[in-house]
Structure formats: C-alpha cells, structure tokens
Design a protein around this motif. Structure first.
Motif, PDB file in Angstrom:
ATOM      1  N   ARG A 176      15.778   2.194   2.797  1.00 56.67           N
ATOM      2  CA  ARG A 176      15.611   1.295   1.652  1.00 56.67           C
ATOM      3  C   ARG A 176      14.166   1.252   1.181  1.00 56.67           C
ATOM      4  O   ARG A 176      13.726   0.280   0.569  1.00 56.67           O
ATOM      5  CB  ARG A 176      16.110  -0.114   1.984  1.00 56.67           C
ATOM      6  N   ASN A 177      13.427   2.344   1.478  1.00 58.78           N
ATOM      7  CA  ASN A 177      12.008   2.456   1.098  1.00 58.78           C
ATOM      8  C   ASN A 177      11.197   1.279   1.619  1.00 58.78           C
ATOM      9  O   ASN A 177      10.308   0.766   0.944  1.00 58.78           O
ATOM     10  CB  ASN A 177      11.850   2.590  -0.418  1.00 58.78           C
ATOM     11  N   ARG A 178      11.512   0.870   2.844  1.00 57.99           N
ATOM     12  CA  ARG A 178      10.789  -0.233   3.488  1.00 57.99           C
ATOM     13  C   ARG A 178      10.053   0.326   4.700  1.00 57.99           C
ATOM     14  O   ARG A 178      10.680   0.896   5.604  1.00 57.99           O
ATOM     15  CB  ARG A 178      11.753  -1.344   3.893  1.00 57.99           C
ATOM     16  N   PRO A 179       8.734   0.169   4.763  1.00 57.33           N
ATOM     17  CA  PRO A 179       7.970   0.805   5.845  1.00 57.33           C
ATOM     18  C   PRO A 179       8.291   0.263   7.233  1.00 57.33           C
ATOM     19  O   PRO A 179       8.021   0.939   8.218  1.00 57.33           O
ATOM     20  CB  PRO A 179       6.517   0.526   5.460  1.00 57.33           C
ATOM     21  N   ARG A 209      -0.217   0.911   5.170  1.00 60.79           N
ATOM     22  CA  ARG A 209       0.446   0.293   4.020  1.00 60.79           C
ATOM     23  C   ARG A 209       0.956  -1.065   4.484  1.00 60.79           C
ATOM     24  O   ARG A 209       1.010  -1.349   5.695  1.00 60.79           O
ATOM     25  CB  ARG A 209       1.591   1.172   3.505  1.00 60.79           C
ATOM     26  N   LEU A 210       1.338  -1.923   3.537  1.00 58.88           N
ATOM     27  CA  LEU A 210       1.827  -3.253   3.866  1.00 58.88           C
ATOM     28  C   LEU A 210       3.324  -3.359   3.595  1.00 58.88           C
ATOM     29  O   LEU A 210       3.846  -2.753   2.651  1.00 58.88           O
ATOM     30  CB  LEU A 210       1.096  -4.318   3.048  1.00 58.88           C
ATOM     31  N   THR A 211       4.013  -4.137   4.429  1.00 58.52           N
ATOM     32  CA  THR A 211       5.402  -4.486   4.136  1.00 58.52           C
ATOM     33  C   THR A 211       5.407  -5.484   2.980  1.00 58.52           C
ATOM     34  O   THR A 211       4.372  -6.007   2.568  1.00 58.52           O
ATOM     35  CB  THR A 211       6.068  -5.116   5.362  1.00 58.52           C
ATOM     36  N   ASP A 212       6.594  -5.767   2.455  1.00 61.54           N
ATOM     37  CA  ASP A 212       6.696  -6.705   1.339  1.00 61.54           C
ATOM     38  C   ASP A 212       6.173  -8.088   1.701  1.00 61.54           C
ATOM     39  O   ASP A 212       5.688  -8.822   0.825  1.00 61.54           O
ATOM     40  CB  ASP A 212       8.154  -6.822   0.876  1.00 61.54           C
ATOM     41  N   ASP A 213       6.257  -8.448   2.976  1.00 61.24           N
ATOM     42  CA  ASP A 213       5.752  -9.761   3.382  1.00 61.24           C
ATOM     43  C   ASP A 213       4.335  -9.700   3.956  1.00 61.24           C
ATOM     44  O   ASP A 213       3.862 -10.656   4.570  1.00 61.24           O
ATOM     45  CB  ASP A 213       6.700 -10.434   4.381  1.00 61.24           C
ATOM     46  N   GLY A 214       3.632  -8.562   3.748  1.00 64.25           N
ATOM     47  CA  GLY A 214       2.205  -8.515   4.044  1.00 64.25           C
ATOM     48  C   GLY A 214       1.818  -8.102   5.444  1.00 64.25           C
ATOM     49  O   GLY A 214       0.668  -8.288   5.849  1.00 64.25           O
ATOM     50  N   MET A 260      -1.219 -10.255   6.609  1.00 64.65           N
ATOM     51  CA  MET A 260      -2.569 -10.242   6.057  1.00 64.65           C
ATOM     52  C   MET A 260      -2.807 -11.502   5.236  1.00 64.65           C
ATOM     53  O   MET A 260      -1.922 -11.986   4.523  1.00 64.65           O
ATOM     54  CB  MET A 260      -2.741  -8.998   5.177  1.00 64.65           C
ATOM     55  N   ARG A 261      -4.007 -12.040   5.350  1.00 60.93           N
ATOM     56  CA  ARG A 261      -4.409 -13.179   4.535  1.00 60.93           C
ATOM     57  C   ARG A 261      -5.413 -12.735   3.474  1.00 60.93           C
ATOM     58  O   ARG A 261      -6.134 -11.757   3.659  1.00 60.93           O
ATOM     59  CB  ARG A 261      -5.037 -14.266   5.418  1.00 60.93           C
ATOM     60  N   HIS A 262      -5.466 -13.483   2.383  1.00 59.24           N
ATOM     61  CA  HIS A 262      -6.387 -13.184   1.292  1.00 59.24           C
ATOM     62  C   HIS A 262      -7.501 -14.218   1.270  1.00 59.24           C
ATOM     63  O   HIS A 262      -7.313 -15.379   1.623  1.00 59.24           O
ATOM     64  CB  HIS A 262      -5.646 -13.164  -0.036  1.00 59.24           C
ATOM     65  N   GLY A 263      -8.672 -13.774   0.843  1.00 61.42           N
ATOM     66  CA  GLY A 263      -9.822 -14.669   0.771  1.00 61.42           C
ATOM     67  C   GLY A 263     -11.026 -14.059   1.445  1.00 61.42           C
ATOM     68  O   GLY A 263     -10.922 -13.061   2.168  1.00 61.42           O
ATOM     69  N   GLY A 264     -12.182 -14.665   1.219  1.00 58.51           N
ATOM     70  CA  GLY A 264     -13.420 -14.095   1.721  1.00 58.51           C
ATOM     71  C   GLY A 264     -14.078 -14.873   2.828  1.00 58.51           C
ATOM     72  O   GLY A 264     -15.208 -14.548   3.219  1.00 58.51           O
ATOM     73  N   SER A 265     -13.392 -15.874   3.384  1.00 53.48           N
ATOM     74  CA  SER A 265     -14.008 -16.681   4.434  1.00 53.48           C
ATOM     75  C   SER A 265     -14.083 -15.903   5.737  1.00 53.48           C
ATOM     76  O   SER A 265     -13.350 -14.932   5.951  1.00 53.48           O
ATOM     77  CB  SER A 265     -13.216 -17.966   4.651  1.00 53.48           C
ATOM     78  N   ARG A 266     -14.954 -16.370   6.627  1.00 52.65           N
ATOM     79  CA  ARG A 266     -15.082 -15.721   7.929  1.00 52.65           C
ATOM     80  C   ARG A 266     -13.784 -15.834   8.727  1.00 52.65           C
ATOM     81  O   ARG A 266     -13.395 -14.898   9.436  1.00 52.65           O
ATOM     82  CB  ARG A 266     -16.238 -16.342   8.708  1.00 52.65           C
TER      83      ARG A 266
END
Length: 694
Positions: A546-549, A371-376, A400-406
């Motif tokens: 606080r329901n934070r992983p 799972r991800l934290t609130d800041d990814g 984590m970053r978003h996008g499809g680049s290598r």
C-alpha cells in the motif's frame, strides 16, 4: 541501423569488480580475495505462488514512444587528453538537439561518451569547478596544505581524504550559502606520503591518516550567476571529526558487555569513526554516515572476535595496531564491536557529540537513507556491502517533532534508538528452471516477485526483545549478520545505496556486482540476482505494501540490469537499449527534482572511467539512461547531489592505479603536473544559468 553508444574495451589489469589492486588494498582490505564471510545455507530466491505482484516489461515497452537517439556523438570532454571514443561535430549537434527536445525532463543533455580522460568530463554547455580539495584549511588556525610537511594537527583542521557521501543543507540567515557535509572514507598512504614504506609506516604518517579519516562540515558560498561553489574557511560551523574524536554509543546495545573495553568500561564512548562510505540526511536536519569496511583496521582477530565480519587473524595493511592497542584485538577483543554502525551527526551544533545508533544494526553499512511514515515515524534503509549479504530497514516507534527548541532537537536525535530492525527476504515468481544464470529474461518478461521484511529485534525505552531464536537482543544488534543468517534473509550481490523516491515512494536498491555468484560452493543465480559471475550489477525497485514504508511486505522487480546495452543480459526497464548509455557497477544514487534517479559508479568493467548517470524512473521514457559525467584516472564517482541548477560529485581516490606513488603518479588531477593528486568535491552547472537537463 543500430546506433550504439561507444564502449571502451581495453583496460588495465584489475581486481574483481574492476578495481585496481591499490583500491582493494586500501579501501576494503582485499575483501575480494578473502573467503566469502557468509557461509550460511539460506534459501535462494525460488518459486512463488501464482498471483505475485508483477509488471510486464512487454506492456511497458508498448507504451514507449519516439525518444531521442543517444548516439556515440556525445559531448567532447573539456580536457586536452585524447578521447577513447570520439564522434563528428555534426553527429554531436544532432545528439544534443534531440536530447534537449525529446529526452525526459532533467535529462535533456547530450550524453558524455565513455572515455579515459584524466579529467572530470561534462556535457557541452556545462561548466565546473573544484569546490574543495583534500588538505584545504577549513578551521581557524589551520595552515595551508603542504604535502611535504604534513602533521596530524594540520590535517585535523583541513578537509579530509577520500571524500565520499555529500550533503548540502540550508543555512538560514546567510544568503547564497549552504552547509556541505562530507564523509572521509579511507586513506591512500602510498599516494599521500613521499617514500612511504607500507611495512614500516612512521607514527607521524599514521597520525596524519587518523586525522584524514572521519567527517567534515564546511560552509560553501554560491555564485549568484552560475552554479559555482566555493568553500568559506574559518566559518563557526566548519568542523572536522577524525579517527580520534569522541563518539557516543546509543540505543539497545549501548553499555553492553560486548562493547566494553579497558579504555571504556562503560561501553558507551568510542574514539573515532572509520570507513564512512555513503549516508543520508534526516527530515530533522542531521546527517547519517555508514561505517563500512571497518574490519580491515583491526589486527589479530579470531573466530571469537570476528563473528562473520571478515576480520583478519594477523597484522593489518596499515599497521595501526603498532601505535594504538585498540586496533589489536588480541589486547582489546571488543574494540571492533564498536564500529560498523550508522553515525548521526548534527552539523548545526559544532559542540555536539555524534552518535552511533546500535538499533540500526552492525554490519558494513554502505548508506542510511530516511523517509517518514504518515504518522511521522522514521524508516531507515541500509545495505550491507559484502558479497552474498543482505539489505535492511529500521522502523522507528517514536514520532518526529517540529520546532527549533533544544528539547525538540534532543527528542529527534533519539528517534533512531527505538524501533524494529528488519532484514529482507525475496521470492521470485518465475519457475527456477527459467533462471539459468545467463541473465535471460524468464517467460513472463521480467525478473520480479514478492518479499517480506523479517523482524530481527525490537528496541524500546524499557529494553529490547530479540525475534531470532538463540540470540539475545544485544547479540542481534552487535552481530546483526549472524541474526540475519538465522532469519533466512536473501543473499544479494553487494547491496549498496538504497533510496526511496520522494515522488512515487518506490524504493531503489543498488547491487554493485558479485563475481562469486554461481561459482562452486557459492549461491547460484536466482530471480533477484539473475547473472552468474555478475560483474556489472543491477538495481532493484521495491513497492512496499500500500506504498507504506512501515509495511512488512513488498513487491519487487529489477529496474536496471547493468552492462553493455548490446549484451542480451542487460535490461533498462523496458526502454530501447540502443538509446541508452553503457553503465557498469552502480553504487550511490540520488533523486533530482524531476524524479529521475542519478547513479554513480564504482569499478566500471566496460573499460571506461567511472561516471554519473541519470535515468528516468516513470513515464513513457522510464529506463532512459544517459551519462552526465566521467571522473579522472583511477577515481570513483561518489556522493551525488542533483539540484535544480547544480550537480555535486565527490571525486574519490583519483590516481588510485596499481604501481602509482607520490613519486610516480597515475593522475595529475586536479591541479596539474607537478602537483600531488588530491581527492576533491566538484560542482557542475549549465553555462547559460538554466536548470540542469532542461
């Protein structure tokens, strides 16, 4: 009048945990008959200061309203074999009607009765098909399966043996298709080869077994009118990874002297992955695969090479050390250090090299869920499937970053190499005198308490730091069990799968069983593991601070204590026990779109075959548990996936019964008499095309 779902009370002789001797031999190298590897003197779960977080089952029970009555009138299996439990047509109809109108959303089906049918048994109104079997060709040029003429080259292009973890991933641009990823945990040579001699396997048999281990990816196509899935052979994304494929070691221990061998003086390249049990999918589109009982593949260990992992001092059952020196620790003492990790696989890149992430620690990983934290940042949970061992989490430091680049892809593939590895310590909130090993609830009406995540080591881009006195960071990541011993982690009853709920954030930890609990010289029952000689298992529910992983504190309670509901020692989150299905030995779990937890079992000790169960985790029907299917003779239910219109299960090791061979099979599934028994993946759907359990 009590209307208890029927139980089956007779079964064949089994090893501890309900398994056959054949299962114990091939899956885990007879781990139950070896000394418990954990001989540390860690404290058990004891008293805690007043004010620990807790919910009271009495309050939950008061909120329960009228629910559907799940009677023994469950669906008759769609198979000709006689049922061990049957009911009248009128009662079946009543159960089906009430289950659809009163049960939790997603669980509105007539529960399947416990049975011993040599079939996949599903509820009335549901259909099924075999998606893919061991030996089905998936790569271009692979031949059709021929059990009498198996070769390693053929097997390397065919679907592997003993499918376990499953993932279904989207396939952009290809309508009605998805990408199925599967683990191939281990091989049952006696069920694979005619005239197999376990004392003298041939090189060809061993090489076929090497090729039948590992991972597989295959594109599947769905029927638009049903939930039926069929494999698409020779698709460019289809792939097999075996015990001889190349894997890359990454993270803080990569390149360590502890991981170097004569064949790999860099300590960064490994051939093969072994005993991949369960796993998980990542938010960035890869899959994770836990290497579990790797110890059984290595011969001639010693105290120096074992380091608490149960590696034997003589030859192995499979005799692989006769054909490759890397399985002989007398010749390659570090080879075993290169197994026991979480493997990350990129199924969208058929040319990628999978990675073994040392930052997630080395132990018998049952699974790895993310799972991800609130800041990814990624948080990964994993259980160590051994009696009296621990469960862990890893909190990453990179986002984590978003996008499809290598470049984005490469960045995300490094997320599990930097961060902190933790182990769990639990404390109960009831007096120790109230935990007597019988499973009787303490005075506050619930097994519950608080817990902390103890840091073991932190990995960064510039190095790693140990938080365990007397151990270097490299030693922590390679000998993680020893580090957790020193840190004072809580001894648990075989931690298996761990799943965070995508709806509530609560984390569910599956404990399959531990028949050694409370025996002389072993840890006694405690509030988190409240039954001595625990043969049925239980499930913990964690609420992290606080329901934070990323939190290092949590509250916990027992959500489910498995077994015969008529047994006072069982518990179903406060739900009335005369309205639930009997369940034993929970193993892998998954969530459905409604927030229900689906539980597959391994080693049912109630006399029925293993199965798949759904249980509500919230609302007025929290704890309502219903059996959805059972699997054939000798089989285990693995890899559950529950979508809106489809359920997938991996039917692992069918026919794995003491005395069974190719010549004298205990099961004829899935292809009928005269055909070799074959592990396979099965899809189940509603015959009317509507959503599952609605």
């Amino acid at each position: 009048m009590r209307k208890q779902l029927p139980l089956i009370t007779t079964s064949s002789a089994a090893h501890p945990g309900g398994r056959s001797a054949l299962t114990c031999r091939f899956r885990c190298g007879n781990a139950c008959f070896h000394e418990v590897p954990n001989t540390s003197s860690n404290d058990y779960v004891g008293d805690v200061i007043a004010g620990a977080l807790s919910r009271r089952s009495a309050l939950r029970a008061a909120a329960v309203v009228t629910v559907a009555t799940a009677t023994g009138a469950a669906a008759v299996a769609k198979a000709p074999q006689a049922r061990a439990a049957t009911a009248s047509a009128d009662a079946r109809a009543q159960a089906a009607a009430s289950s659809r109108t009163g049960a939790a959303r997603g669980l509105r089906f007539a529960p399947v009765a416990p049975n011993t049918a040599d079939a996949v048994t599903v509820p009335d109104g549901y259909g099924q098909n075999v998606v893919i079997r061991w030996g089905d060709p998936i790569l271009r040029g692979a031949p059709a399966f021929d059990p009498e003429n198996q070769t390693a080259a053929a097997q390397a292009g065919q679907f592997g043996y003993n499918n376990d973890f499953l993932a279904l991933l989207p396939l952009p641009g290809e309508r009605h298709r998805q990408l199925l990823v599967a683990n191939h945990e281990y091989t049952d040579e006696v069920l694979m080869f005619r005239d197999y001699d376990p004392e003298n396997p041939t090189r060809q048999q061993v090489e076929v077994a090497w090729a039948a281990h590992g991972l597989g990816a295959v594109v599947v196509e769905e029927d638009r009118h049903t939930g039926r899935l069929t494999a698409v052979p020779r698709h460019p994304l289809n792939r097999r990874l075996t015990a001889t494929s190349e894997f890359r070691l990454t993270g803080p221990a990569a390149g360590s002297d502890l991981l170097k061998t004569s064949a790999d003086p860099t300590g960064r390249t490994v051939l093969g992955t072994l005993n991949n049990c369960s796993g998980g999918t990542t938010p960035w589109g890869t899959t994770l695969h836990g290497e579990e009982n790797f110890n059984q593949y290595f011969a001639n260990g010693s105290r120096a090479t074992d380091k608490r992992y149960g590696i034997g001092t003589s030859g192995t059952g499979r005799k692989w050390e006769r054909f490759d020196r890397r399985f002989d620790l007398a010749q390659e003492p570090n080879e075993a250090h290169r197994f026991g990790y979480v493997v990350e696989f990129d199924p969208y890149d058929p040319h990628s090299t999978p990675r073994k992430h040392t930052a997630l620690g080395r132990f018998k990983h049952e699974a790895a869920t993310v799972r991800l934290t609130d800041d990814g940042r990624p948080v990964v949970y994993s259980g160590d499937d051994e009696r009296f061992d621990y469960f862990y989490k890893f909190v990453g430091s990179k986002r984590m970053r978003h996008g499809g680049s290598r470049a984005v892809r490469e960045h995300n593939l490094s997320l599990l190499d930097e961060g902190t590895l933790y182990v769990a310590k639990l404390t109960g909130d009831s007096p120790a005198s109230e935990i007597d090993g019988s499973g009787k609830l303490p005075g506050d009406g619930e097994f519950d308490g608080s817990g902390t995540w103890i840091p073991l080591a932190t990995a960064t881009a510039h190095g790693a730091v140990s938080h365990v006195e007397g151990m270097s960071a490299e030693e922590v990541f390679v000998f993680t069990r020893l580090a957790a011993d020193k840190a004072g982690a809580t001894k648990m009853d075989r931690p298996e799968d761990i799943q965070p709920s995508p709806h509530t954030g609560k984390v569910y930890v599956v404990l399959t069983n531990n028949t050694k609990r409370g025996l002389s010289g072993q840890a006694p029952a405690d509030e988190a593991n409240p039954r001595n000689a625990n043969k049925h298992g239980h499930i913990l529910e964690l609420t992290e601070g606080r329901n934070r992983p990323e939190s290092t504190v949590f509250a916990w309670s027992l959500f489910l204590v498995a077994g015969d509901p008529a047994d006072p020692a069982t518990y179903f989150a406060g739900f009335p026990k005369d309205r639930v299905s009997p369940i034993s030995c929970p193993d892998n779990v998954a969530f459905d779109p409604h927030g229900n937890l689906w539980i597959s079992t391994d080693g049912n000790r109630l006399g029925s075959h293993d199965g798949l169960f759904g249980v509500a985790t919230r609302g007025e029907r929290r704890g309502e548990l219903k059996q959805f299917l059972t699997v054939p003779t000798g089989a285990e239910t693995c890899g559950p996936i529950v979508q809106d219109r489809r359920v997938l299960v991996a039917v692992q090791h069918p026919g794995e019964v003491d005395g069974a061979t190719v010549e004298a099979p205990a099961s004829t599934w899935p292809d009928g008499p005269g055909k070799i028994v074959r592990p396979a993946v099965v899809a189940v759907w509603r015959a009317d095309g509507r959503d599952i359990g609605m």
